[in-house]
Design a protein around this motif. Structure first.
Motif, PDB file in Angstrom:
ATOM      1  N   GLY A 154       1.868   0.417 -18.565  1.00 24.66           N
ATOM      2  CA  GLY A 154       0.611  -0.168 -19.431  1.00 24.66           C
ATOM      3  C   GLY A 154      -0.097  -1.046 -18.092  1.00 24.66           C
ATOM      4  O   GLY A 154      -1.409  -1.160 -17.831  1.00 24.66           O
ATOM      5  N   TYR A 155       0.986  -1.801 -17.421  1.00 23.95           N
ATOM      6  CA  TYR A 155       0.491  -2.668 -16.334  1.00 23.95           C
ATOM      7  C   TYR A 155      -0.105  -1.832 -15.209  1.00 23.95           C
ATOM      8  O   TYR A 155      -1.407  -2.270 -14.744  1.00 23.95           O
ATOM      9  CB  TYR A 155       1.671  -3.715 -15.788  1.00 23.95           C
ATOM     10  N   SER A 156       0.582  -0.949 -14.619  1.00 24.88           N
ATOM     11  CA  SER A 156       0.033  -0.183 -13.459  1.00 24.88           C
ATOM     12  C   SER A 156      -1.165   0.432 -13.724  1.00 24.88           C
ATOM     13  O   SER A 156      -2.174   0.535 -12.845  1.00 24.88           O
ATOM     14  CB  SER A 156       1.330   0.653 -12.992  1.00 24.88           C
ATOM     15  N   ALA A 157      -1.407   1.173 -15.035  1.00 23.93           N
ATOM     16  CA  ALA A 157      -2.465   1.715 -15.245  1.00 23.93           C
ATOM     17  C   ALA A 157      -3.565   0.728 -15.491  1.00 23.93           C
ATOM     18  O   ALA A 157      -4.771   1.095 -15.291  1.00 23.93           O
ATOM     19  CB  ALA A 157      -2.131   2.454 -16.706  1.00 23.93           C
ATOM     20  N   SER A 158      -3.547  -0.231 -16.017  1.00 25.69           N
ATOM     21  CA  SER A 158      -4.598  -1.324 -16.119  1.00 25.69           C
ATOM     22  C   SER A 158      -5.115  -1.906 -14.948  1.00 25.69           C
ATOM     23  O   SER A 158      -6.211  -1.951 -14.603  1.00 25.69           O
ATOM     24  CB  SER A 158      -4.180  -2.429 -17.127  1.00 25.69           C
ATOM     25  N   LYS A 159      -4.177  -1.959 -13.800  1.00 23.97           N
ATOM     26  CA  LYS A 159      -4.577  -2.278 -12.582  1.00 23.97           C
ATOM     27  C   LYS A 159      -5.273  -1.155 -11.816  1.00 23.97           C
ATOM     28  O   LYS A 159      -6.185  -1.267 -11.133  1.00 23.97           O
ATOM     29  CB  LYS A 159      -3.244  -2.845 -11.859  1.00 23.97           C
ATOM     30  N   ALA A 160      -4.726   0.007 -11.755  1.00 27.72           N
ATOM     31  CA  ALA A 160      -5.469   1.046 -11.531  1.00 27.72           C
ATOM     32  C   ALA A 160      -6.902   1.335 -11.929  1.00 27.72           C
ATOM     33  O   ALA A 160      -7.816   1.613 -11.113  1.00 27.72           O
ATOM     34  CB  ALA A 160      -4.562   2.370 -11.793  1.00 27.72           C
ATOM     35  N   ALA A 161      -7.069   0.871 -13.242  1.00 28.61           N
ATOM     36  CA  ALA A 161      -8.419   1.092 -13.870  1.00 28.61           C
ATOM     37  C   ALA A 161      -9.383  -0.049 -13.261  1.00 28.61           C
ATOM     38  O   ALA A 161     -10.475   0.158 -12.919  1.00 28.61           O
ATOM     39  CB  ALA A 161      -8.423   0.880 -15.417  1.00 28.61           C
ATOM     40  N   LEU A 162      -8.833  -1.306 -13.098  1.00 34.46           N
ATOM     41  CA  LEU A 162      -9.374  -2.239 -12.465  1.00 34.46           C
ATOM     42  C   LEU A 162      -9.844  -2.068 -11.097  1.00 34.46           C
ATOM     43  O   LEU A 162     -11.170  -2.433 -10.434  1.00 34.46           O
ATOM     44  CB  LEU A 162      -8.763  -3.690 -12.235  1.00 34.46           C
ATOM     45  N   ASP A 163      -8.929  -1.346 -10.221  1.00 35.05           N
ATOM     46  CA  ASP A 163      -9.472  -0.906  -9.008  1.00 35.05           C
ATOM     47  C   ASP A 163     -10.664   0.148  -8.913  1.00 35.05           C
ATOM     48  O   ASP A 163     -11.746   0.027  -8.075  1.00 35.05           O
ATOM     49  CB  ASP A 163      -8.344   0.027  -8.219  1.00 35.05           C
ATOM     50  N   LYS A 164     -10.657   0.946  -9.911  1.00 32.07           N
ATOM     51  CA  LYS A 164     -11.757   2.207 -10.022  1.00 32.07           C
ATOM     52  C   LYS A 164     -12.989   1.248 -10.315  1.00 32.07           C
ATOM     53  O   LYS A 164     -13.955   1.557  -9.735  1.00 32.07           O
ATOM     54  CB  LYS A 164     -11.425   2.881 -11.219  1.00 32.07           C
ATOM     55  N   PHE A 165     -12.959   0.351 -11.499  1.00 34.39           N
ATOM     56  CA  PHE A 165     -14.055  -0.483 -11.764  1.00 34.39           C
ATOM     57  C   PHE A 165     -14.826  -1.065 -10.647  1.00 34.39           C
ATOM     58  O   PHE A 165     -15.759  -1.223 -10.185  1.00 34.39           O
ATOM     59  CB  PHE A 165     -13.615  -1.460 -12.803  1.00 34.39           C
TER      60      PHE A 165
END
Length: 242
Positions: A154-165
């Motif tokens: 959950g944590y790593s996916a949310s940070k990856a999404a922040l990167d993309k954003f």
């Protein structure tokens, strides 16, 4: 190098850990501060410290998992008449380390994405248009270099999404004096990182703040804070340029 004296920075998660390090460093450079935490009393110590350094500062509170509370916090800043020049989206949550990754509950993703992705995005959407109107702004979103670890999905996916954003939004402002960037602090001994992490919180300076000081109008970059440990701000900026 950008002169931050007299400018206003909003730091989420400013009461401890990396946010605290950012707050003290920025105050030493003459930057006024809005210090966020979940509860006003949490920032009492850092508020007193930065005021003693001669800058203006005040505390503000919001639970970042509550988007209505985040909107209320931003309304309060606006009502105070504070023009936010610099935004450090530093606060984050790591729900749990799941020893059995295939039993990771959906709630890990829901909670992680609200705090680590959605709330930083909503703050950007609220503050960046006014930065664009004024012709200056700096946004620094804290990411994570975590990889190959499904136990913290959950944590790593949310940070990856922040990167993309962040990288996508960077295309809107690239080439202007409003910039948005990412910073990876590395694995640090904070409440989030835990006692077994590789790096002391102090090691993130000056890397964590470089995005506030670069003035080459480039957006969408990723700064690795540990690459600059032990350097002065001036030395770190010089290294970045090279």
């Amino acid at each position: 190098m950008t002169d931050v004296r007299g400018k206003w920075a909003l730091i989420t998660g400013a009461s401890r850990g990396l946010g605290y390090q950012i707050a003290v460093f920025m105050a030493k450079r003459g930057c006024n501060l809005i210090l966020h935490s979940r509860a006003i009393q949490n920032t009492e110590k850092v508020l007193n410290e930065v005021k003693a350094l001669g800058v203006e500062a005040y505390s503000i509170a919001a639970e970042l998992s509550d988007l209505a509370a985040v909107e209320k916090m931003l309304n309060e800043i606006e009502q105070k008449g504070t023009a936010v020049d610099i935004l450090f989206n530093d606060a984050a949550v790591q729900i749990a380390y799941r020893t059995e990754p295939f039993t990771t509950p959906a709630d890990d993703f829901t909670k992680s994405f609200i705090i680590n992705t959605t709330t930083p995005a909503m703050i950007c959407y609220r503050l960046m248009p006014k930065m664009i109107e004024r012709g200056f702004g700096r946004v620094i979103n804290t990411t994570s270099g975590i990889k190959d670890d499904p136990h913290q999905a959950g944590y790593s996916a949310s940070k990856a999404a922040l990167d993309k954003f962040t990288v996508d939004l960077a295309t809107v402002v690239d080439g202007t004096d409003v910039t948005i960037s990412l910073v990876d602090p590395g694995w640090c001994r904070t409440d989030l990182g835990g006692p077994n992490a590789f790096h002391a919180p102090e090691s993130v300076i000056p890397g964590m703040v470089l995005g506030a000081f670069v003035d080459d109008k480039k957006s969408g970059r990723l700064f690795h804070a540990q690459d600059y440990t032990g350097l002065s701000l001036e030395e770190a900026l010089s290294k970045t340029e090279k």
